[in-house]
Write an enzyme that holds these catalytic residues in place. Structure first.
Site, PDB file in Angstrom:
ATOM      1  N   ASN A  62       0.956  -1.220   0.104  1.00 20.98           N
ATOM      2  CA  ASN A  62      -0.190  -0.093  -0.038  1.00 20.98           C
ATOM      3  C   ASN A  62       0.722   1.050  -0.088  1.00 20.98           C
ATOM      4  OD1 ASN A  62      -1.828   2.016   0.685  1.00 20.98           O
ATOM      5  ND2 ASN A  62      -2.855   1.218   2.070  1.00 20.98           N
ATOM      6  N   SER A 151      -1.967  14.034 -14.984  1.00 20.67           N
ATOM      7  CA  SER A 151      -3.127  13.970 -15.731  1.00 20.67           C
ATOM      8  C   SER A 151      -3.441  15.362 -16.385  1.00 20.67           C
ATOM      9  CB  SER A 151      -4.364  13.568 -14.859  1.00 20.67           C
ATOM     10  OG  SER A 151      -5.514  13.676 -15.532  1.00 20.67           O
ATOM     11  N   TYR A 163      -9.130  14.739  -7.314  1.00 21.75           N
ATOM     12  CA  TYR A 163      -8.202  14.289  -8.062  1.00 21.75           C
ATOM     13  C   TYR A 163      -7.266  15.275  -8.682  1.00 21.75           C
ATOM     14  CZ  TYR A 163      -6.525  11.309 -12.108  1.00 21.75           C
ATOM     15  OH  TYR A 163      -5.823  10.403 -13.220  1.00 21.75           O
TER      16      TYR A 163
END
Length: 253
Positions: A62, A151, A163
């Site tokens: 993780n 992104s 995000y």
């Protein structure tokens, strides 16, 4: 940097863009350390990398947990004796409007849990893995490259407060790390994909895909292999550092 025999770690390497980049680099002779939460996906990705011509091992981790990240990179060091590259690819979505109302009444708000979950993986995970990779590279005396996957949404996108913020932050990290780590022979770069035909996108309805593609100047959705090609270009060009390469079909011109 030559890809042949280089050891490159990829977070989120068990599926999607992570696996696609891993297979592309494996075909160029790289050795992959694939990091993911899903053991079965890691096994499949490792097998695919080996079939492509490179060596690979999987590590369940993780990336938002400091102790797990430290143990994972220690294991990579023990297994391969070096680390030449890292692609910070792991990321999640928890999309939603900041505040949604009807007739002046609040119906829904983005929860702190939705915000924090994205920050933990997309931002803290990048920080932890980047720090650990840089530590290993410096201690080994290995010149290396860290690539952060951002992104086009880093500029802001409706329904993606969490995000977009996380992807803007990892883009800023690229510039910061390039300045800080260059003295050790470590480069930092970023890739900002647009709409790419991952498994999630490919599962969309054909009419939705067509509508999505129509808004892209090149009139098509990008292929995962095109992100892999970009990563390989970054690794092999030793004068690239501190910049973001947008692979989006001209969506942000």
């Amino acid at each position: 940097m030559k890809l042949q025999d280089s050891v490159i770690a990829i977070t989120g390497g068990g599926q999607g863009l992570g696996r696609s980049m891993a297979e592309h680099l494996a075909a160029r002779g790289a050795t992959l350390a694939l990091i993911d939460l899903m053991p079965e996906k890691l096994d499949e990705a490792v097998a695919a990398c080996k079939a492509a011509g490179g060596d690979a091992r999987g590590y369940v981790c993780n990336v938002a947990k400091e102790d797990e990240v430290e143990k994972t990179f220690a294991a990579i060091q023990a297994d391969f004796g070096k680390l030449n590259g890292l692609i910070n690819n792991a990321g999640i979505l928890r999309d939603g409007m900041l505040v949604k109302a009807k007739d002046g009444k609040i119906e829904k708000r983005m929860s702190l849990a939705e915000w924090q979950a994205v920050m933990d993986v997309n931002l803290t995970g990048v920080f932890l893995c980047g720090r650990e990779a840089a530590t290993r590279m410096i201690e080994n005396g290995d010149q290396g490259v860290i690539i952060n996957i951002s992104s086009i949404s880093r500029a802001g996108n409706m329904g993606q407060t969490n995000y977009s913020a996380s992807k803007a932050a990892v883009a800023a990290m690229v510039v910061t790390w390039a300045k800080e780590l260059s003295r050790y022979g470590i480069r930092a770069m970023g890739i900002a994909p647009g709409f790419i035909a991952t498994e999630m996108v490919a599962s969309m309805k054909p009419e939705s895909l067509e509508k999505m593609a129509s808004g892209i100047p090149l009139k098509r959705i990008g292929q995962p292999s095109e992100i892999g090609q970009t990563a390989a270009f970054i690794f092999e060009n030793d004068y690239l550092s501190g910049r973001m390469i947008e692979v989006d079909g001209a969506m942000r011109i």
